[in-house]
Design an enzyme around this catalytic site. Structure first.
Site, mmCIF file in Angstrom:
data_model
loop_
_atom_site.group_PDB
_atom_site.id
_atom_site.type_symbol
_atom_site.label_atom_id
_atom_site.label_comp_id
_atom_site.label_asym_id
_atom_site.label_seq_id
_atom_site.Cartn_x
_atom_site.Cartn_y
_atom_site.Cartn_z
ATOM 1 N N GLU A 116 1.465 -77.660 21.513
ATOM 2 C CA GLU A 116 1.836 -77.700 20.087
ATOM 3 C C GLU A 116 0.573 -77.702 19.244
ATOM 4 O O GLU A 116 -0.541 -77.855 19.770
ATOM 5 C CB GLU A 116 2.711 -78.931 19.802
ATOM 6 C CG GLU A 116 4.080 -78.793 20.472
ATOM 7 C CD GLU A 116 5.002 -79.982 20.285
ATOM 8 O OE1 GLU A 116 4.707 -80.833 19.435
ATOM 9 O OE2 GLU A 116 6.005 -80.055 20.992
ATOM 10 N N HIS A 239 7.079 -80.742 8.120
ATOM 11 C CA HIS A 239 7.057 -79.844 9.274
ATOM 12 C C HIS A 239 7.076 -78.424 8.735
ATOM 13 O O HIS A 239 7.872 -78.103 7.862
ATOM 14 C CB HIS A 239 8.275 -80.101 10.172
ATOM 15 C CG HIS A 239 8.115 -79.516 11.532
ATOM 16 N ND1 HIS A 239 8.096 -78.161 11.758
ATOM 17 C CD2 HIS A 239 7.953 -80.097 12.745
ATOM 18 C CE1 HIS A 239 7.925 -77.934 13.056
ATOM 19 N NE2 HIS A 239 7.839 -79.089 13.677
ATOM 20 N N ARG A 285 -0.532 -79.480 11.497
ATOM 21 C CA ARG A 285 0.640 -79.250 10.652
ATOM 22 C C ARG A 285 0.370 -79.230 9.160
ATOM 23 O O ARG A 285 0.994 -78.486 8.421
ATOM 24 C CB ARG A 285 1.646 -80.358 10.887
ATOM 25 C CG ARG A 285 2.420 -80.100 12.090
ATOM 26 C CD ARG A 285 3.587 -80.985 12.149
ATOM 27 N NE ARG A 285 4.105 -80.791 13.485
ATOM 28 C CZ ARG A 285 4.883 -81.624 14.109
ATOM 29 N NH1 ARG A 285 5.255 -82.718 13.510
ATOM 30 N NH2 ARG A 285 5.300 -81.364 15.305
ATOM 31 N N HIS A 346 9.307 -84.432 7.312
ATOM 32 C CA HIS A 346 9.580 -84.582 8.744
ATOM 33 C C HIS A 346 9.227 -85.962 9.273
ATOM 34 O O HIS A 346 9.969 -86.535 10.063
ATOM 35 C CB HIS A 346 8.768 -83.520 9.479
ATOM 36 C CG HIS A 346 8.939 -83.499 10.964
ATOM 37 N ND1 HIS A 346 10.148 -83.234 11.554
ATOM 38 C CD2 HIS A 346 8.060 -83.687 11.980
ATOM 39 C CE1 HIS A 346 10.020 -83.260 12.877
ATOM 40 N NE2 HIS A 346 8.757 -83.557 13.159
HETATM 41 C C1 SIN Z 1 8.635 -80.316 17.009
HETATM 42 O O1 SIN Z 1 9.310 -80.087 18.003
HETATM 43 O O2 SIN Z 1 8.045 -79.458 16.389
HETATM 44 C C2 SIN Z 1 8.545 -81.720 16.535
HETATM 45 C C3 SIN Z 1 7.605 -82.476 17.354
HETATM 46 C C4 SIN Z 1 7.030 -83.576 16.548
HETATM 47 O O3 SIN Z 1 7.312 -83.713 15.371
HETATM 48 O O4 SIN Z 1 6.215 -84.308 17.099
#
Ligand code: SIN
Length: 532
Positions: A116, A239, A285, A346
């Site tokens: 991620e 998010h 993010r 988020h």
């Molecule tokens: C996501 O799946 O993008 C959320 C994961 C997170 O917020 O840590």
């Protein structure tokens, strides 16, 4: 039920895993607003960031967390939480939580680690794209079987009872909690001198959010009213990729989609992230959300897109079954077409200030999970660090609660029953809904991804008026879940605005056009607010 050893408010990963451990040492009551499964955790898609691979290391995970946190992480918190992660994950596996595995060429199996934004390695343990639901369900199975735990669903914490509020001159401490039973409409008094908040975050303070309806900031609001310190509430994480579709609100398109090569594009298919950050779509993010916001404002478009169509359909359906099915349900085939997305509120990176055992500044009150601010996230949370933090802090808090320093208080205090006063039923329910909508819209318009002092001051004035109106309601009418949630939302919204006004610089998730640069000389510190 009038007296328990431990009251846990909230039933996500933090509350449930903590309750399981505490129940070995005393009676536990879990207070949960709706059904126990209705938690932020159950909606978590990405997974648990944890060092499990030989190609990874604690040092790398620590460095990534610190980089995302933009100078405000507490290094000790980061080191502790990252290095205790593997033990916490093993505890989860022991109760039956499954994580996806892949089969190697020699037939051996290993964890299938996701990637991620902001992570330099693949390190996210996941179960398809429904990791949170898997964890929540396994924990709930274990909790419901435990004879020492009682779950009070459709119950909501109204207020903490403290010695200070009752006029005792001893050190101020929590000695119980008033709890609304939604079915009967009555407010019960529960006596306990160890109350743990695990109520999650406050995404519903914003018009657009990836959070479920329960995320109304109740824990922060309760702690604040009781006098506990609250930290860093200006850092609300947006998010970057919430599905943009009128029939499917609040649905997250997991960052893992970008981890598997998803490209961020505009309506004509042009990629735009390269001009904002060297990591492109996998930048932290705050940067991706601001870039999408800027592209939407620049072009006047209602949304941007994430395109993962270059991956084989079979891979997408296996890896992202929930996203595939949900998008298909509204006519979007993610294997063939880009997915429309917008940023949405988020995660609350600040919260009730705690130490690394979950203890707040108010004796007898603890906080774990998103409601708490341990210092792990600093000014911006690294993706998938939140489930990790909840698990590690639940472990640490349960161990701490057994120490003599937190032993039950021997003095018996008189606890008054809740007095409904002249309360009548709320006949003007419309006012509650109107105020609720107004808060969420003003937070979105004035306290969103890009801020200015003028807009923050406007929000502040309006929120103070709303707070007065809500207080009148609170005293005049019988309390309901809707009214209590509105009161929480107004309190957390005000805390976000006050914290944002105090931070006269831009850092991490807090970006203001009045002070677009970071000012380490004045603001390399937490924003701490305290009512008294
Ligand atoms: C996501 O799946 O993008 C959320 C994961 C997170 O917020 O840590």
């Amino acid at each position: 039920m009038n007296q328990v050893d431990f009251v846990v408010i909230g039933s996500g990963v933090a509350g449930l895993s903590l309750s399981l451990k505490l129940a070995e040492h005393g009676s536990v009551a879990i207070i949960t607003k709706r059904q126990a499964i209705d938690s932020n955790t159950a909606w978590a898609q990405g997974g648990v960031a944890c060092v499990t691979s030989v190609e990874d290391s604690f040092d790398l995970h620590i460095a990534d967390t610190l980089a995302a946190g933009a100078g405000l992480c507490d290094r000790e918190a980061v080191r502790t939480i990252v290095s205790e992660g593997p033990t916490a994950v093993r505890d989860l596996m022991r109760i039956g939580v499954q994580f996806d595995e892949r089969i190697l060429e020699d037939g051996q199996r290993e964890l299938d680690l996701g990637r991620e934004g902001g992570h330099s390695k693949r390190r996210v343990l996941h179960y398809h794209d429904t990791t949170g639901r898997e964890i929540e369900q396994r924990l709930l199975e274990a909790v419901t079987k435990h004879p020492g735990i009682r779950i009070l669903d459709n119950h909501m914490g109204v207020d903490l009872i403290t010695t200070g509020k009752l006029g005792y001159t001893t050190e101020d401490r929590v000695i119980g909690v008033y709890v609304l039973n939604e079915a009967s409409g009555n407010v019960q008094t529960i006596r306990s001198d160890r109350v743990i908040l695990a109520t999650g975050g406050c995404g519903k303070a914003y018009l657009y959010t990836t959070n479920p309806d329960i995320a109304t900031g109740d824990g922060v609001a309760m702690a604040w009213r009781a006098g506990a310190a609250v930290a860093n509430m200006e850092f609300i994480q947006f998010h970057p990729t919430c599905l943009f579709h009128p029939e499917q609100k609040s649905f997250l398109i997991s960052e893992a989609v970008r981890g598997e090569g998803g490209k961020l594009v505009d309506a004509s298919g042009r990629e735009f992230m390269a001009k904002y950050h060297k990591l492109g779509a996998l930048a932290p993010r705050d940067i991706v959300a601001r870039a999408i916001d800027a592209e939407m404002k620049r072009t006047g478009a209602k949304c941007m897109y994430i395109d993962i169509t270059h991956q084989p359909a079979s891979f997408l359906i296996e890896r992202f079954p929930n996203i595939y099915e949900t998008c298909k349900g509204v006519g979007i085939d993610i294997t063939m077409q880009p997915i429309p997305i917008v940023p949405a509120a988020h995660y609350q990176c600040g919260g009730v200030k705690t130490d690394l055992e979950g203890a707040t500044t108010l004796r007898g009150l603890f906080a774990v999970g998103e409601v708490a601010c341990t210092g792990l996230h600093g000014a911006n949370r690294l993706a998938s660090n939140s489930l990790l933090e909840a698990l590690v802090l639940a472990n640490r808090c349960s161990n701490a609660l057994l120490k003599p320093k937190y032993a039950s208080y021997q003095q018996v205090f008189e606890l008054p029953e809740w007095r409904p006063g002249h309360a009548q039923d709320v006949d003007e329910v419309v006012v509650i809904y109107h105020n609720w909508d107004e808060i969420r819209r003003l937070m979105w318009d004035y306290v969103g991804i890009v801020r200015t002092k003028k807009r923050l001051l406007r929000a502040s004035t309006r929120l103070r008026n709303l707070q007065r109106e809500i207080q009148d309601f609170y005293w005049d009418f019988r309390v309901t879940t809707d009214l209590l949630e509105l009161r929480s939302l107004c309190t957390v919204a005000s805390l976000i605005v006050d914290s944002a006004l105090a931070r006269q610089e831009s850092r991490g998730l807090h970006f203001t056009l009045d002070h677009p640069t970071t000012d380490d000389t004045r603001f390399l510190k937490d924003t701490i607010l305290r009512r008294y």
